[in-house]
Design an enzyme around this catalytic site. Structure first.
Site: not given
Length: 379
Positions: A128, A362
């Site tokens: 989440g 990233e």
């Protein structure tokens, strides 16, 4: 302004390129096809100093800068982007311990990380909490001289295989200042792993959820002070973004060279493909975009090494541009091969699959735009 590499940097680049040609490229297709995690190849890279590139030399690191790391990951990715990318993640996790851990923590973990006797993973993303990483819900509750962790991390490279997990967990209130960083060792009671994810690419490295169910670790496993973990994680990602951009450069350079060789040998309409001006122009555009991306990545590496205030912005810009360009160059190289490019007998479909995820991890490229705009308005 000097665009030339130093003699030492060229030697480092050549060493990594030779290793990639000998130890990665000949096996990359099989590792992908059979989903093999090439731990022995990674340890061979570690023996050359590539598992502790910017870790201090006192504990076995190479003590190099971000520019040298970029050169290394670009060269390694020419042979296998997936393996190079995993090595980048290991370096990032190891660096966080070396840079921000106390002396006892450093000496306990870093030496084995530099040899890859111990393999490390970086655990920030949750089911989440992806792009909104500061909303993470994994919690670490202080209990005497221990912390008890509960929560789940998602899309973790090395999940289930790595020996050590650098975990960001909430010790305080909402937002980034409530997050701390911890080292969790494999085998700790309460630590478990989900099934291996079935992925489009990056098949030569394992990916799984990492679960914490009343997982108790010693207070000594905390990296730095309480509440500083998110700052550490973001500092790690600045370098990680340069690394993954460099992996895109290497994979795309391989795709470009492969396409060039194909145009030189393939004939249609009575002449080599390289004689068609439209294809020449396409190859020229691919080369130009790739060179521009490389310049941006090296500027970002310079900024981070020099600790310039613009470093975070430069890293975000370079990551966004280089990973977009890298994927597009690989995709165009596949297109230039026609139907052959779509076959697994040729390497390009694997490069396309492997480079695609670089636009997501990233920090997704949409978030790179958010960071860039935020930094612009601060100036």
């Amino acid at each position: 302004m000097d665009f030339n590499l130093t003699e030492d940097q060229r030697a480092i680049q050549d060493m990594a390129g030779a290793f990639a040609a000998a130890e990665l490229a000949p096996h990359a297709a099989r590792w992908d096809e059979e989903k093999i995690f090439p731990i022995e190849a990674l340890r061979a890279a570690a023996a050359l100093g590539l598992a502790g590139i910017y870790i201090a030399e006192d504990l076995g690191g190479s003590g190099l800068g971000r520019m040298e790391a970029s050169l290394i990951f670009e060269a390694l990715s020419y042979g296998c982007p997936t393996t190079a990318a995993f090595l980048s993640i290991h370096n990032m996790a190891a660096w966080m311990i070396d840079r921000y851990g106390d002396e006892a923590l450093r000496r306990r973990f870093v030496p084995a990380l530099t040899t890859m006797e111990t393999v490390a993973s970086y655990c920030l993303t949750e089911p989440g909490a992806g792009s909104d990483a500061a909303s993470l819900a994994t919690r670490a509750v202080k209990d005497g001289e221990t912390y008890v962790l509960n929560g789940t991390k998602a899309f973790i490279s090395g999940g289930g295989v790595s020996d050590l997990y650098v975990v960001m967990a909430r010790t305080g209130g909402p937002g980034p200042k409530g997050i701390s960083a911890f080292v969790v060792e494999k085998g700790t009671p309460g630590l478990s792993f989900g099934a291996q994810e079935k992925k489009l690419g990056w098949n030569a490295q394992p990916t799984a959820q990492v679960n914490f169910d009343d997982c108790r670790i010693p207070e000594a496993n905390r990296i730095g002070a309480e509440g500083a973990g998110f700052r550490f994680a973001m500092a790690g990602l600045d370098g990680g973004r340069i690394n993954i951009a460099s992996c895109s450069l290497g994979g795309a350079r391989f795709a470009l060279d492969t396409a060039k060789a194909y145009l030189e040998t393939r004939k249609q309409f009575g002449q080599p493909l390289k004689e068609f001006q439209g294809l020449q122009w396409r190859l020229a555009d691919m080369a130009t975009e790739l060179d521009a991306a490389q310049l941006m990545v090296r500027r970002a590496a310079f900024s981070l090494d020099a600790k310039l205030p613009e470093a975070t912005q430069h890293c975000a810009m370079a990551k966004r541009f280089a990973t977009d360009v890298g994927f597009e160059v690989a995709n165009q190289a596949l297109q230039l091969h026609g139907g052959y490019g779509y076959l697994k007998d040729y390497p390009l479909e694997r490069i396309v699959r492997d480079l695609r995820v670089h636009q997501i991890l990233e920090g997704a490229n949409e978030i790179m735009r958010v960071i860039t705009a935020r930094e612009m308005f601060r100036q």
